[in-house]
Structures are given as structure tokens and as C-alpha cells.
Design an enzyme around this catalytic site. Structure first.
Site, PDB file in Angstrom:
ATOM      1  N   ASP A  82      -0.146   6.263  12.275  1.00 17.69           N
ATOM      2  CA  ASP A  82       0.834   4.957  11.972  1.00 17.69           C
ATOM      3  C   ASP A  82       1.231   4.292  13.284  1.00 17.69           C
ATOM      4  OD1 ASP A  82       2.686   3.408  10.751  1.00 17.69           O
ATOM      5  OD2 ASP A  82       4.235   5.094  10.650  1.00 17.69           O
ATOM      6  N   ASP A 121       0.314  -2.773  10.914  1.00  9.54           N
ATOM      7  CA  ASP A 121       1.003  -1.457  10.691  1.00  9.54           C
ATOM      8  C   ASP A 121      -0.013  -0.648   9.735  1.00  9.54           C
ATOM      9  OD1 ASP A 121       2.230   0.602   9.888  1.00  9.54           O
ATOM     10  OD2 ASP A 121       4.061  -0.128   8.908  1.00  9.54           O
TER      11      ASP A 121
END
EC number: 3.4.23.-
Length: 406
Positions: free
Chosen positions: A108, A289
Site C-alpha cells: 500500500d 495509492d
């Protein structure tokens, strides 16, 4: 696949960030593996993103997410098991060895914690998960971590110092955030055993002293202090650490200095275009992201895009833009350092809103409730993105992924 952290937890910079030693390695590729299959729920993805970034979830979006979940659950009770293949989405995760345990984590770039399910949790919350088997001798006494969302969900636990192996590299003394408690939203997501944050260590949530991300721990031992992300459309992707794989992109890599002021891999686009239309001059500041599924852009940009999609509308009952599944979607491009970065139109068709529906949910949505643009997986699946710390200052490299038309 979802991810969980920029949180409402206190993220203020501390005076220092703790680094850890590693065993020296060079450069390597980490391949994602398919790990579970789940039904797509567009409004639920919006709600998850809002929670991740500490924002309130509007009632109409939560209602849409809940309603779609109920409809899908009802569909599961029928006798016909066949559903459209595009209603499903595989979870692509990366195997990581933490201590003696192998877990499947979501890499992430929108968070900076390495947290995992652990044997410190109640057994009921571990059902379906692989988890970290803790060693009391490795606990960092007095250190804790906590993820807290505005809706009351979250996770928290203790901190250990242990070996963490990704690909060929082992960080021999990496801070591992072992969960002691997780909310139902996390424990019910059986596809993921935690996450490995790749944002800046400045937003790590460990107290009383922030800890380095796994990448920051090992970057000095890599051939080059960088990693590159290749997420794929309907396929497993890769993460390259320490090198750039020229076979994975076409053309040149366009580099820009990253805006890391908020702890993320941020950048600013100077404009956008829809299909073959002219470029509209418009400053779009956002972040990359990998832990966010959809793409969120300014409301005016989203409106301009869907104006070119026959039958598209902003539907409050669905929490976002929808359109006929039969519609042909135009490409979408943003301009970064004078170069267009294009997402094929078909990537922006996220999924039918429910099983068998002829209405589809858009993979691009307005960023109104979030407060910043987020270029998640819908954008990334057509790109080869370099995250580079070679000069001590973070920069981003953008290139079109090999095999993806622009």
C-alpha cells in the site's frame, strides 16, 4: 484490493524515525498472487477510501454500499450460480514472511505501517486468515499502534522487532505491528492478512516513536533506492525493488519531484483530456495509492468525462456516476510534466452495480468528499510507476505499461 491506513490517528512527525539493519541484497521482483475472489461493490469502495483518509462517509454512500451488499447476498441464495465475470474481482496480494509466518499482504503506497493479523487476537477474528506468530522476546516494550477511522472501525496492537522477508531481501530487525484487536470490517475481509505500507515513514502510526517502513529499512541495501509498480488489468502484477525493468513499459519514463509533504507520493497534473478531445488546462494535485481501488478526480473533471458517456449520470442512490454497461467509454488522460498519461476507457468500467444489472458503476468518481485527488488502481493498471529515492528527495516516474495502448 483494499487497504487501510491514513488515519485520524495522530500522525505528527516525531524527532526521529528508527531504522533497522538488513541483510545485504541487490534487486528483485515480487509477483502478486491471486488470493480470493470477491464481488465488486462500487459504493463500498468509496466508503472504504473515505474511512482510510479520515473522512466522514455520507449517509447516501453508506446506504448505497449496504444496499448493494444486501442485493448481492440475496443473489447468493438463488439456484443459478452463474454471474457476469466482471462482477468479480480477484484480490492480488504479495506473500511476505514475517518471523516464521507467511502472510499475504496488500502493498500500500498510501500508508506507512506494516501491520498483520497475529496470534494475540481472539481466535474468532482469525478465521480465514494467515497470521503472525509472535515471540514475546521480540516485543518492543511500551510501543503500540492504532488505526482509527471516523466510523469507529479500526485496529490496534503491540509492536515487535522481527525478520521480514520480501522477495530476496530480509530486514533483520523490522518493526512489525501485531494486531491484538481488529474491527469486524477488517476481520471479515478474509482475503488480506494485513498490509505493508510504502508511503513515507513520517506517517507511521507507532507510538511513542515512529518506525521506518520496510522499504526505508532496506533501501540502502538495494542496487538503487527505488521500487516500481506494475499493477495489471484482470491479472496479477509485480513490484520491482532496486531496479527498473525496461521490458515492462514503452516509451520514456517521465519523472517529476514527488510532493511528500503529507507523507504520500504526491504530484500535480497540469491538465486532462477526454478521448480525442483537446487538453483542458487544470491543475490536479493528487497522490498515487496502490491501496485504493478507484480513481478520484475533481468534480468538474469527472463531470466533463461522463458528459462524453451516453446515458451516464450522477446517481445519489448508487453514491456515484453510473452508466449503461453497453456504453463505450472514452480514454482519459492527465498531463504530467507535459506528457499525457492515458487510461484506456474500458478500465474505467468498474462493474455492474449488482448481479446481472445493465447499469455499471464508474471507476472514476469525484473527489469532493475526500478533499484530494487519488489515483488508485484504475489509473495504475495502465502504468509503470517508479518510486525513486535516489537523490534523497522522492520523485515519481510515469510510463505507459507495455502492452497497454495509449
Amino acid at each position: 484490493m483494499p487497504s487501510f491506513t491514513y488515519l485520524t490517528a495522530a500522525l505528527a512527525l516525531t524527532s526521529s524515525v528508527v531504522a533497522s539493519p538488513v541483510e545485504k541484497r541487490d534487486a528483485f521482483e515480487v509477483k502478486q498472487v491471486a488470493h480470493g475472489l470477491h464481488r465488486k461493490n462500487g459504493p463500498a469502495q468509496i466508503a472504504k477510501t473515505l474511512r482510510k483518509y479520515g473522512k466522514a462517509v455520507p449517509a447516501h454512500i453508506q446506504a448505497a454500499a449496504d444496499n448493494n451488499a444486501v442485493v448481492q447476498a440475496d443473489a447468493n441464495t438463488g439456484s443459478d450460480p452463474a454471474v457476469p465475470s466482471d462482477q468479480y474481482d480477484s484480490s492480488y496480494l504479495s506473500p511476505v514472511t514475517v518471523g516464521t509466518s507467511t502472510v499475504h499482504l496488500d502493498f500500500d503506497t498510501g500508508s506507512a505501517d506494516l501491520w498483520v493479523f497475529s496470534d494475540l487476537q481472539a481466535k474468532s477474528s482469525l478465521s480465514g486468515h494467515d497470521y503472525y506468530k509472535t515471540d514475546a522476546s521480540k516485543r518492543k516494550s511500551g510501543y503500540t499502534w492504532k488505526i482509527s477511522y471516523g466510523d469507529g472501525s479500526g485496529a490496534s496492537g503491540q509492536v515487535y522487532t522481527d525478520k521480514v522477508t520480501v522477495g530476496q531481501v530480509t530486514a533483520t530487525a523490522q518493526a512489525v505491528e501485531a494486531a491484538t484487536s481488529v474491527s469486524a470490517q477488517f476481520s471479515q475481509d478474509v482475503d488480506t492478512d494485513g498490509l505493508l505500507g510504502l508511503a513515507m515513514s513520517s506517517i507511521n502510526t507507532v507510538k511513542p516513536q515512529q518506525q521506518t517502513t520496510w522499504f526505508d529499512t532496506v533501501k540502502s541495501q538495494l542496487a538503487k533506492p527505488l521500487f516500481a509498480v506494475t499493477l495489471k488489468y484482470h491479472a496479477a502484477g509485480t513490484y520491482d525493488f532496486g531496479y527498473i525493468d525496461s521490458a515492462k513499459y514503452t516509451g520514456a519514463i517521465t519523472y517529476v519531484n514527488a510532493d511528500a509533504s503529507q507523507g504520500f507520493w504526491g504530484f500535480t497534473a497540469s491538465g486532462y483530456s477526454v478521448g480525442t478531445g483537446a487538453t483542458v488546462s487544470s491543475s490536479i494535485s493528487g497522490i498515487l495509492d496502490t491501496g485504493t481501488t478507484l480513481m478520484y478526480v475533481p468534480a468538474a473533471t469527472a463531470k466533463a468525462y461522463y458528459a462524453k458517456v451516453s446515458g451516464a449520470k450522477l446517481d445519489s442512490t448508487q453514491g456515484g456516476y453510473v452508466f449503461p454497461c453497453s456504453a463505450t467509454l472514452p480514454n482519459f488522460s492527465i498531463t504530467v510534466a507535459g506528457v499525457k498519461q492515458t487510461v484506456p476507457g474500458k478500465y474505467i468500467n468498474y462493474a455492474p452495480i449488482t448481479d446481472g444489472s445493465s447499469t455499471c458503476f464508474g471507476g472514476m468518481q469525484p473527489d469532493t468528499d475526500i478533499g484530494q485527488s487519488i489515483f488508485g488502481d484504475i489509473f495504475l493498471k495502465s502504468k509503470y510507476i517508479v518510486h525513486d529515492m535516489s537523490n534523497g528527495t522522492p520523485r515519481l516516474g510515469f510510463a505507459q505499461q507495455a502492452g497497454v495502448s495509449s
